[in-house]
Enzyme design. Structure first.
Site, PDB file in Angstrom:
ATOM      1  N   ASP A 126     -14.604  -0.738  -8.843  1.00 20.79           N
ATOM      2  CA  ASP A 126     -14.770   0.007 -10.095  1.00 20.79           C
ATOM      3  C   ASP A 126     -14.329   1.435  -9.816  1.00 20.79           C
ATOM      4  O   ASP A 126     -14.091   1.807  -8.661  1.00 20.79           O
ATOM      5  CB  ASP A 126     -16.252  -0.032 -10.527  1.00 20.79           C
ATOM      6  CG  ASP A 126     -16.519   0.801 -11.785  1.00 20.79           C
ATOM      7  OD1 ASP A 126     -15.789   0.628 -12.780  1.00 20.79           O
ATOM      8  OD2 ASP A 126     -17.436   1.639 -11.780  1.00 20.79           O
ATOM      9  N   SER A 127     -14.286   2.243 -10.865  1.00 22.57           N
ATOM     10  CA  SER A 127     -13.950   3.662 -10.683  1.00 22.57           C
ATOM     11  C   SER A 127     -15.044   4.388  -9.902  1.00 22.57           C
ATOM     12  O   SER A 127     -14.813   5.505  -9.441  1.00 22.57           O
ATOM     13  CB  SER A 127     -13.803   4.323 -12.046  1.00 22.57           C
ATOM     14  OG  SER A 127     -15.049   4.272 -12.721  1.00 22.57           O
ATOM     15  N   CYS A 173     -14.895  -3.376 -13.896  1.00 24.69           N
ATOM     16  CA  CYS A 173     -14.628  -2.185 -14.696  1.00 24.69           C
ATOM     17  C   CYS A 173     -13.879  -2.620 -15.951  1.00 24.69           C
ATOM     18  O   CYS A 173     -12.807  -3.227 -15.841  1.00 24.69           O
ATOM     19  CB  CYS A 173     -13.780  -1.223 -13.866  1.00 24.69           C
ATOM     20  SG  CYS A 173     -13.208   0.236 -14.746  1.00 24.69           S
ATOM     21  N   GLU A 183     -22.523   9.003 -12.616  1.00 22.04           N
ATOM     22  CA  GLU A 183     -22.047   9.089 -11.221  1.00 22.04           C
ATOM     23  C   GLU A 183     -22.941   9.985 -10.367  1.00 22.04           C
ATOM     24  O   GLU A 183     -23.051   9.802  -9.163  1.00 22.04           O
ATOM     25  CB  GLU A 183     -20.609   9.633 -11.174  1.00 22.04           C
ATOM     26  CG  GLU A 183     -19.536   8.622 -11.533  1.00 22.04           C
ATOM     27  CD  GLU A 183     -19.282   7.587 -10.441  1.00 22.04           C
ATOM     28  OE1 GLU A 183     -19.039   7.976  -9.303  1.00 22.04           O
ATOM     29  OE2 GLU A 183     -19.360   6.386 -10.749  1.00 22.04           O
ATOM     30  N   CYS A 226     -18.935  -0.580 -20.866  1.00 20.19           N
ATOM     31  CA  CYS A 226     -18.562   0.116 -19.629  1.00 20.19           C
ATOM     32  C   CYS A 226     -19.631  -0.256 -18.615  1.00 20.19           C
ATOM     33  O   CYS A 226     -20.829  -0.232 -18.933  1.00 20.19           O
ATOM     34  CB  CYS A 226     -18.542   1.626 -19.854  1.00 20.19           C
ATOM     35  SG  CYS A 226     -18.472   2.587 -18.322  1.00 20.19           S
ATOM     36  N   HIS A 248     -20.845   1.181 -16.185  1.00 21.25           N
ATOM     37  CA  HIS A 248     -21.808   2.231 -15.819  1.00 21.25           C
ATOM     38  C   HIS A 248     -23.048   2.207 -16.735  1.00 21.25           C
ATOM     39  O   HIS A 248     -24.135   2.606 -16.322  1.00 21.25           O
ATOM     40  CB  HIS A 248     -21.172   3.624 -15.944  1.00 21.25           C
ATOM     41  CG  HIS A 248     -20.284   4.022 -14.793  1.00 21.25           C
ATOM     42  ND1 HIS A 248     -19.067   3.432 -14.554  1.00 21.25           N
ATOM     43  CD2 HIS A 248     -20.445   4.970 -13.828  1.00 21.25           C
ATOM     44  CE1 HIS A 248     -18.504   4.012 -13.483  1.00 21.25           C
ATOM     45  NE2 HIS A 248     -19.326   4.947 -13.031  1.00 21.25           N
TER      46      HIS A 248
END
Ligand code: DGL
Length: 256
Positions: free
Chosen positions: A11-12, A74, A153, A184, A186
């Protein structure tokens, strides 16, 4: 390749760890190697070419290291890169995630469904087609939550900044939608905040669906781990600091 290889997940940044939790629960004998591109997050503000290049580099490295399958954990990278990568690696199982709009609409036909995702995911053709497919059966309300990934993050999931940003983007829908798609990976980490702001409605994410899809693909291709020993999960990051890896492990321990 072979059933002895590991499953590369990326993932990012930390978001894909929400998917990894489902993967490890569904396939407890597999070895997973998770890569978070936190140095380049967020992907959702980048253009599609850029996201494809970053994803291409990660997949090449995971393959070199011995991956037998890849999970793009992602939504943004799946939209920008999955089709091209499947063309480039026709023999490699590549599983992606997409906003769980289908289960949300099936649960609430003619309902109002809020879709929270990155700007890139909502702008790219993959979501446009998904929305077209389901828009006649429910009212679909896409909302790009720019900036939310950056805050998640940092790892302070109860921060007032996260609460304020969620309020700013979706506060106006409080009590007026039937379900929320977390488009998403996240966002499952801030489920409680989203429920607080929008109301106590079902939240739909792609974690479980992705895990089941991975099991099916590995089974069909004869790549399931046949050893009964417990599997494993290891983490690496483009940020490459011990603190970042500790943060990833902390995210993996969170209940979502
Ligand atoms: N977690 C990712 C997704 O599912 C990407 C978020 C980002 O880097 O913008 O879309």
């Amino acid at each position: 390749m072979g059933s002895s290889g590991f499953i590369g997940v990326f993932d990012s940044g930390v978001g894909g760890i929400s998917v990894l939790k489902s993967l490890a629960a569904e396939l407890p004998h597999e070895r997973f190697s998770y890569f978070g591109d936190s140095a380049n997050a967020p992907y959702g503000d980048r253009d599609a070419e850029d996201i494809l290049e970053l994803s291409r580099g990660i997949v090449a490295r995971q393959l070199d290291d011995g991956a037998k399958a890849i999970v793009i954990a992602c939504n943004t990278a799946t939209s920008a890169a999955a089709a091209t990568l499947r063309d480039e690696y026709p023999d490699l199982p590549i599983i992606g995630v997409e906003p769980a709009l289908k289960p949300a609409v099936l649960a609430f036909p003619r309902g109002r469904i809020l879709v929270m995702a990155t700007a890139a995911t909502l702008a790219l053709e993959k979501f446009q087609r998904l929305e077209e497919r389901w828009a006649s059966q429910a009212e679909v309300i896409p909302v790009a939550c720019v900036g939310l990934v950056d805050l998640i993050e940092r790892g302070d999931l109860a921060s007032p900044e996260i609460r304020a940003l969620v309020e700013r983007y979706v506060g106006e829908y409080r009590g007026t939608v039937d379900g929320v798609v977390l488009g998403c990976t996240h966002y499952p980490f801030v489920k409680d905040v989203i429920r607080d702001v929008v109301g106590d409605v079902p939240l739909f994410d792609g974690g479980l669906g992705t895990a089941r899809q991975l099991r099916t693909v590995l089974t069909v291709r004869g790549l399931l781990e046949d050893d009964d020993a417990p599997g494993s999960v290891i983490f690496s990051s483009s940020k490459e600091t011990a603190e970042e890896i500790a943060l990833y492990q902390w995210f993996f321990r969170q209940r979502i």
